[in-house]
Design a protein around this motif. Structure first.
Motif, PDB file in Angstrom:
ATOM      1  N   TYR A   1      21.777  55.395  49.140  1.00 38.84           N
ATOM      2  CA  TYR A   1      22.453  54.385  48.315  1.00 38.84           C
ATOM      3  C   TYR A   1      21.637  53.106  48.256  1.00 38.84           C
ATOM      4  CZ  TYR A   1      26.075  51.190  46.649  1.00 38.84           C
ATOM      5  OH  TYR A   1      26.776  50.261  45.926  1.00 38.84           O
ATOM      6  N   LEU A   2      21.144  52.676  49.411  1.00 36.84           N
ATOM      7  CA  LEU A   2      20.364  51.450  49.483  1.00 36.84           C
ATOM      8  C   LEU A   2      19.076  51.564  48.668  1.00 36.84           C
ATOM      9  CD1 LEU A   2      20.038  48.638  50.721  1.00 36.84           C
ATOM     10  CD2 LEU A   2      18.957  49.711  52.690  1.00 36.84           C
ATOM     11  N   LEU A   3      18.390  52.694  48.779  1.00 36.99           N
ATOM     12  CA  LEU A   3      17.148  52.883  48.023  1.00 36.99           C
ATOM     13  C   LEU A   3      17.425  52.916  46.522  1.00 36.99           C
ATOM     14  CD1 LEU A   3      15.276  55.545  50.197  1.00 36.99           C
ATOM     15  CD2 LEU A   3      14.914  53.078  50.123  1.00 36.99           C
ATOM     16  N   ALA A   4      18.547  53.511  46.111  1.00 39.91           N
ATOM     17  CA  ALA A   4      18.890  53.550  44.692  1.00 39.91           C
ATOM     18  C   ALA A   4      19.185  52.149  44.161  1.00 39.91           C
ATOM     19  CB  ALA A   4      20.096  54.463  44.476  1.00 39.91           C
ATOM     20  N   VAL A   5      19.858  51.341  44.961  1.00 38.69           N
ATOM     21  CA  VAL A   5      20.132  49.955  44.565  1.00 38.69           C
ATOM     22  C   VAL A   5      18.823  49.199  44.362  1.00 38.69           C
ATOM     23  CG1 VAL A   5      21.052  47.748  45.383  1.00 38.69           C
ATOM     24  CG2 VAL A   5      22.416  49.829  45.605  1.00 38.69           C
ATOM     25  N   VAL A   6      17.913  49.330  45.318  1.00 36.17           N
ATOM     26  CA  VAL A   6      16.615  48.654  45.219  1.00 36.17           C
ATOM     27  C   VAL A   6      15.863  49.116  43.982  1.00 36.17           C
ATOM     28  CG1 VAL A   6      14.354  48.444  46.326  1.00 36.17           C
ATOM     29  CG2 VAL A   6      16.428  48.213  47.691  1.00 36.17           C
ATOM     30  N   THR A   7      16.002  50.397  43.635  1.00 41.21           N
ATOM     31  CA  THR A   7      15.323  50.937  42.466  1.00 41.21           C
ATOM     32  C   THR A   7      15.903  50.403  41.162  1.00 41.21           C
ATOM     33  OG1 THR A   7      14.815  52.980  43.661  1.00 41.21           O
ATOM     34  CG2 THR A   7      14.721  53.084  41.260  1.00 41.21           C
ATOM     35  N   ALA A   8      17.224  50.201  41.117  1.00 43.02           N
ATOM     36  CA  ALA A   8      17.896  49.822  39.877  1.00 43.02           C
ATOM     37  C   ALA A   8      17.781  48.342  39.544  1.00 43.02           C
ATOM     38  CB  ALA A   8      19.372  50.214  39.953  1.00 43.02           C
ATOM     39  N   VAL A   9      17.778  47.486  40.554  1.00 39.24           N
ATOM     40  CA  VAL A   9      17.844  46.039  40.309  1.00 39.24           C
ATOM     41  C   VAL A   9      16.733  45.529  39.385  1.00 39.24           C
ATOM     42  CG1 VAL A   9      17.686  43.768  41.388  1.00 39.24           C
ATOM     43  CG2 VAL A   9      19.121  45.520  42.413  1.00 39.24           C
ATOM     44  N   PRO A  10      15.466  45.936  39.561  1.00 41.78           N
ATOM     45  CA  PRO A  10      14.420  45.370  38.691  1.00 41.78           C
ATOM     46  C   PRO A  10      14.633  45.616  37.205  1.00 41.78           C
ATOM     47  CG  PRO A  10      13.436  46.457  40.589  1.00 41.78           C
ATOM     48  CD  PRO A  10      14.884  46.809  40.602  1.00 41.78           C
ATOM     49  N   ALA A  11      15.276  46.718  36.836  1.00 39.85           N
ATOM     50  CA  ALA A  11      15.457  47.037  35.414  1.00 39.85           C
ATOM     51  C   ALA A  11      16.623  46.293  34.794  1.00 39.85           C
ATOM     52  CB  ALA A  11      15.664  48.540  35.245  1.00 39.85           C
TER      53      ALA A  11
ATOM     54  N   GLY B   1      30.566  52.187  34.698  1.00 43.47           N
ATOM     55  CA  GLY B   1      30.797  53.599  34.398  1.00 43.47           C
ATOM     56  C   GLY B   1      29.957  54.521  35.253  1.00 43.47           C
ATOM     57  N   VAL B   2      28.665  54.193  35.411  1.00 44.30           N
ATOM     58  CA  VAL B   2      27.785  55.014  36.244  1.00 44.30           C
ATOM     59  C   VAL B   2      28.245  54.975  37.705  1.00 44.30           C
ATOM     60  CG1 VAL B   2      25.424  55.249  37.129  1.00 44.30           C
ATOM     61  CG2 VAL B   2      25.809  54.750  34.713  1.00 44.30           C
ATOM     62  N   PHE B   3      28.639  53.805  38.161  1.00 45.57           N
ATOM     63  CA  PHE B   3      29.104  53.663  39.546  1.00 45.57           C
ATOM     64  C   PHE B   3      30.359  54.496  39.787  1.00 45.57           C
ATOM     65  CE2 PHE B   3      31.536  51.582  42.898  1.00 45.57           C
ATOM     66  CZ  PHE B   3      30.580  51.438  43.894  1.00 45.57           C
ATOM     67  N   LEU B   4      31.300  54.461  38.839  1.00 45.68           N
ATOM     68  CA  LEU B   4      32.531  55.237  38.994  1.00 45.68           C
ATOM     69  C   LEU B   4      32.250  56.735  38.933  1.00 45.68           C
ATOM     70  CD1 LEU B   4      35.112  53.181  36.891  1.00 45.68           C
ATOM     71  CD2 LEU B   4      34.716  53.156  39.348  1.00 45.68           C
ATOM     72  N   LEU B   5      31.339  57.152  38.058  1.00 48.89           N
ATOM     73  CA  LEU B   5      30.959  58.567  38.006  1.00 48.89           C
ATOM     74  C   LEU B   5      30.375  59.005  39.344  1.00 48.89           C
ATOM     75  CD1 LEU B   5      30.422  61.242  36.531  1.00 48.89           C
ATOM     76  CD2 LEU B   5      28.250  60.265  35.733  1.00 48.89           C
ATOM     77  N   GLY B   6      29.479  58.185  39.891  1.00 50.25           N
ATOM     78  CA  GLY B   6      28.900  58.496  41.191  1.00 50.25           C
ATOM     79  C   GLY B   6      29.948  58.556  42.280  1.00 50.25           C
ATOM     80  N   SER B   7      30.930  57.643  42.238  1.00 47.93           N
ATOM     81  CA  SER B   7      31.992  57.629  43.244  1.00 47.93           C
ATOM     82  C   SER B   7      32.820  58.908  43.180  1.00 47.93           C
ATOM     83  CB  SER B   7      32.905  56.415  43.035  1.00 47.93           C
ATOM     84  OG  SER B   7      32.188  55.210  43.191  1.00 47.93           O
TER      85      SER B   7
ATOM     86  N   GLN C   1      25.512  56.754  42.363  1.00 49.62           N
ATOM     87  CA  GLN C   1      26.381  55.608  42.626  1.00 49.62           C
ATOM     88  C   GLN C   1      25.565  54.335  42.834  1.00 49.62           C
ATOM     89  OE1 GLN C   1      28.465  55.569  46.384  1.00 49.62           O
ATOM     90  NE2 GLN C   1      30.401  55.000  45.417  1.00 49.62           N
ATOM     91  N   GLY C   2      24.468  54.450  43.584  1.00 49.73           N
ATOM     92  CA  GLY C   2      23.625  53.291  43.855  1.00 49.73           C
ATOM     93  C   GLY C   2      22.917  52.759  42.621  1.00 49.73           C
TER      94      GLY C   2
ATOM     95  N   LEU D   1      37.002  57.338  50.880  1.00 53.92           N
ATOM     96  CA  LEU D   1      35.980  56.292  51.004  1.00 53.92           C
ATOM     97  C   LEU D   1      35.350  55.995  49.651  1.00 53.92           C
ATOM     98  CD1 LEU D   1      34.129  57.459  54.267  1.00 53.92           C
ATOM     99  CD2 LEU D   1      35.621  55.457  54.024  1.00 53.92           C
ATOM    100  N   PHE D   2      35.357  56.972  48.756  1.00 57.53           N
ATOM    101  CA  PHE D   2      34.760  56.836  47.428  1.00 57.53           C
ATOM    102  C   PHE D   2      35.820  56.729  46.328  1.00 57.53           C
ATOM    103  CE2 PHE D   2      32.074  59.469  50.199  1.00 57.53           C
ATOM    104  CZ  PHE D   2      30.976  58.639  50.303  1.00 57.53           C
ATOM    105  N   LEU D   3      36.933  57.454  46.486  1.00 62.02           N
ATOM    106  CA  LEU D   3      37.975  57.403  45.465  1.00 62.02           C
ATOM    107  C   LEU D   3      38.620  56.026  45.360  1.00 62.02           C
ATOM    108  CD1 LEU D   3      39.744  60.848  46.088  1.00 62.02           C
ATOM    109  CD2 LEU D   3      38.238  60.226  44.181  1.00 62.02           C
ATOM    110  N   VAL D   4      38.550  55.235  46.420  1.00 66.91           N
ATOM    111  CA  VAL D   4      39.145  53.900  46.392  1.00 66.91           C
ATOM    112  C   VAL D   4      38.505  53.023  45.319  1.00 66.91           C
ATOM    113  CG1 VAL D   4      37.569  52.886  48.100  1.00 66.91           C
ATOM    114  CG2 VAL D   4      39.900  52.003  47.890  1.00 66.91           C
ATOM    115  N   ASN D   5      37.268  53.383  44.899  1.00 67.20           N
ATOM    116  CA  ASN D   5      36.597  52.598  43.864  1.00 67.20           C
ATOM    117  C   ASN D   5      37.187  52.814  42.476  1.00 67.20           C
ATOM    118  OD1 ASN D   5      34.553  51.478  45.571  1.00 67.20           O
ATOM    119  ND2 ASN D   5      33.483  53.435  45.531  1.00 67.20           N
ATOM    120  N   LEU D   6      37.807  53.963  42.233  1.00 68.05           N
ATOM    121  CA  LEU D   6      38.219  54.318  40.876  1.00 68.05           C
ATOM    122  C   LEU D   6      39.249  53.358  40.279  1.00 68.05           C
ATOM    123  CD1 LEU D   6      38.305  58.226  41.051  1.00 68.05           C
ATOM    124  CD2 LEU D   6      36.421  56.690  40.464  1.00 68.05           C
ATOM    125  N   PRO D   7      40.361  53.058  40.947  1.00 69.62           N
ATOM    126  CA  PRO D   7      41.312  52.121  40.329  1.00 69.62           C
ATOM    127  C   PRO D   7      40.728  50.721  40.147  1.00 69.62           C
ATOM    128  CG  PRO D   7      41.958  52.636  42.599  1.00 69.62           C
ATOM    129  CD  PRO D   7      40.885  53.592  42.220  1.00 69.62           C
TER     130      PRO D   7
END
Length: 469
Positions: free
Chosen positions: A65-75, A94-100, A119-120, A177-183
């Motif tokens: 997750y951490l590596l994906a976040v680092v990868t996404a931020v520059p774009a 939308g991408v975050f919720l799909l990942g969750s 998710q990241g 731990l992940f479904l809590v993100n959906l609502p």
């Protein structure tokens, strides 16, 4: 509403209820993204048992997750320029919720790690695009007070994550731990469609910097991977990762300085006062905050035998200090010189860190709580003023890329700082043997050193506020 209309409306100095509502909506995205970096930490043992995986294997659920976040931020800056900040933010949710959702449906450790990457990628885009959009809507005159409110969320997330994770696992199975993100995410999307105005994309349609993306994001990810491997004592992959990551980052810097096109993140930004000093402050702040949130829970559980829930409760005073600091900054950010706030914040973090260098002398719980309150107060006095300094001095069209750069440095500071402190801790544990408290005490001296480095950089911040338009 058009971008020009919005910019005109944003010239007022008053932070009204409507702007606070927009900030509350956008901060939901930051809350989901930042708390998800730590919410899984207390569930590592549960996930290892569920998927019959070793702790080393399941640890990649957090690392991926951490590596994906680092990868996404520059774009994020280019995406906001090209498609508009609100549209990019909504797509990221939308991408975050799909990942969750996919994480909750994972059937193996490997599938969970892959879905955490998805998710990241969404989570990495949420803080920078949300901040850039909010700064554009607020305008320079109101940015400081609004950012001082929303900036407390990343400071609270490392504290709240383990508490929320422990509470969920106490009453529900691990998928929650992940479904809590959906609502939360669905509510954020619906509210944003209704209340957050659209800002027109940049009229200058620059081509995506593919070469820069191929060097920067993988370079950061490989560097963090190398440091993570070093923390686990795997020398060869650690050396290869650190060397390869550093080489790619040097290559990106050379490319960014030479290219005639708009680079993914312009290295020249860091030479523009006050951006360089602000970047250093956020880089070290990230290392200090996330590094300490890595060290203390580990010490509480391995050195004192506390449960994850008990460790989280003992960390809660830092959240109290951060909340109090956010209120203080909101009331003083337009009246007190930015450098004064930042330097004061760094000094408070320093004062709140020094007691942890004495863990081997039997530091009482009350002293730990008091030190964490002071640290939280200091952390809240850095992030918002630093971002206000930059956002109020940069052209509106450059906000997305500046926000991407600042968030990247804060994220990288947290990732690299945590990995580096893990390496130091491993070395100190080997040197101290059974004296676990002594090993952690020695490691905290490195956090003190990071604070001193940040203080040196903060002295270069401007003494006065930017002129309001």
């Amino acid at each position: 509403m058009s971008g020009s209309t919005r910019d005109t409306a944003a010239t007022t100095d008053r932070v009204d209820r409507r702007l606070l509502g927009i900030a509350s909506i956008l901060v939901l995205g930051t809350f989901m993204a930042t708390i998800d970096a730590t919410i899984v930490s207390v569930g590592i043992d549960t996930l290892a048992g569920e998927f019959d995986a070793s702790v080393t294997e399941i640890q990649w659920v957090s690392t991926a997750y951490l590596l994906a976040v680092v990868t996404a931020v520059p774009a994020s800056g280019w995406l906001a320029d090209r498609f508009g900040a609100r549209r990019t933010w909504l797509a990221a949710v939308g991408v975050f919720l799909l990942g969750s959702l996919l994480c909750a449906l994972a059937w193996s450790a490997t599938s969970l790690i892959v879905f955490r990457v998805i998710q990241g990628l969404g989570g990495g885009l949420l803080p920078p695009t949300g901040q850039a959009l909010l700064a554009r809507i607020a305008g320079p005159a109101r940015t400081g007070r609004v950012i001082s409110i929303v900036a407390v969320v990343p400071l609270l997330s490392p504290v709240l994550g383990p508490l929320v994770g422990g509470a969920i696992l106490g009453v529900a199975p691990w998928p929650w731990l992940f479904l809590v993100n959906l609502p939360i995410g669905v509510a954020a999307v619906l509210l944003a469609h209704r209340h957050v105005p659209a800002i027109a994309p940049s009229p200058q349609r620059t081509a995506f910097d593919f070469r820069g993306a191929a060097l920067l994001s993988p370079g950061l990810a490989v560097l963090v991977y190398g440091l993570t491997e070093a923390a686990h004592g795997r020398t060869l992959p650690a050396a290869i990762g650190v060397a390869a990551g550093a080489a790619m980052l040097v290559g990106f810097t050379v490319h960014g300085l030479r290219t005639r096109r708009t680079p993914l993140i312009d290295p020249r930004l860091f030479a523009r006062p006050p951006f360089g000093a602000a970047a250093l402050a956020l880089l070290v702040l990230g290392a200090s905050v996330f590094g300490t949130m890595f060290l203390l829970p580990l010490y509480f559980q391995t050195g004192r035998g506390l449960s994850a829930w008990e460790a989280g409760l003992l960390l809660a005073p830092q959240g109290v200090g951060a909340a109090a600091g956010a209120v203080l900054v909101n009331r003083t950010i337009d009246a007190v010189a930015p450098r004064t706030l930042v330097v004061t914040g760094i000094v408070l973090i320093l004062l709140g860190t020094v007691p942890f260098t004495q863990l081997d002398h039997g530091l009482a719980d009350g002293a730990i709580a008091a030190a964490l309150v002071v640290r939280g107060l200091g952390m809240a006095m850095i992030g918002a003023p630093v971002m206000n300094i930059v956002y109020s001095r940069i052209e509106p069209d450059h906000l997305p890329r500046a926000s991407a750069a600042l968030n990247l440095l804060n994220t990288v500071g947290g990732a690299v700082g945590t990995a580096a402190l893990a390496v130091v801790l491993q070395d100190r544990l080997s040197a101290h043997g059974p004296d676990i408290a002594g090993a952690f005490a020695d490691t905290f001296w490195w956090v003190v050193g990071l604070c001193l480095l940040a203080a040196a950089g903060a002295t270069r911040l401007p003494r006065t506020h930017a002129r309001k338009p």
